[in-house]
Write an enzyme that holds these catalytic residues in place. Sequence first.
Site, PDB file in Angstrom:
ATOM      1  N   ASP A   1       0.844  -1.190   0.000  1.00 13.45           N
ATOM      2  CA  ASP A   1       0.000   0.000   0.000  1.00 13.45           C
ATOM      3  C   ASP A   1       0.882   1.244   0.000  1.00 13.45           C
ATOM      4  OD1 ASP A   1      -1.841   2.039   0.567  1.00 13.45           O
ATOM      5  OD2 ASP A   1      -3.140   0.618   1.622  1.00 13.45           O
TER       6      ASP A   1
ATOM      7  N   LYS B   1      -0.935   9.860   0.813  1.00  9.37           N
ATOM      8  CA  LYS B   1      -1.015  11.149   1.534  1.00  9.37           C
ATOM      9  C   LYS B   1       0.184  11.308   2.467  1.00  9.37           C
ATOM     10  CE  LYS B   1      -5.997  11.748   1.504  1.00  9.37           C
ATOM     11  NZ  LYS B   1      -7.113  10.916   1.925  1.00  9.37           N
TER      12      LYS B   1
END
Length: 256
Positions: free
Chosen positions: A156, A160
Amino acid sequence: MSVRHTRAKGEPRFPDGPKADPAGSHFERRIRSFQPRRSRVTAGQADALQRLWPKWGLDIDGQTTIDLAELFGNDNPVVLEIGFGMGEATAQMAAADPGTNVLAVDVHTPGQGNLLNLADRNGLSNVRVGNGDAIILLREMLTPDALDGLRVYFPDPWPKKRHHKRRLIQPEFLTLAATRLKPGAVLHCATDWEPYAEQMLEVLTAHPDFENTQPDGGFAPRPDFRPLTRFEGQGLDKGHVVHDLLFRRRNHQDPH
């Protein structure tokens, strides 16, 4: 019996299958690099989880030290794969290299069922599926120098900025992984997220326990043994570049 029988509240979904949270609250609360996704499990996946988990599944509870030779029934080299998605690439690699055992860890129930199904259908006795947190597996359940390789494909990316601390490839993770890898064992990462690729390269290059297999110190070409995944194909269609990183665990007797 239909897979769709109604469960009483609190009854496990797969009585003989993977537990929802195998390590429970035994271990510290820390920032996780993954999010358990309880998405829909097909009838075939549910059947594989019921049938094959007792034979090929491993709940990562952090309570025991694993004897890998016992887990696989032989002394072949063992590679740990962290995060395998639906398991297609894992199954392909295991089929292409039957002399290497693959311990594949994920928290995604449909993927676990899918990989068990693929292993069963293709007669792959060299695959075991771990359910739970790979950090707990590495830290609590594996012995030093137990692993002959580590694969982290498309983790992953946590794009952000405030989530960057959740990324798996960090100095602390590498220090832990290095203790479980034999000297000379290869850590192979792949990502299609350019900023994460740059961070991986930076963190790995700076880490005293690892050295780049690439003489120029950069990214590696995709090795033939890593199949193109469906996910990767979609990324390439969108113009994403996939970066591979192959770093070797240093032998600290080396004069570095």
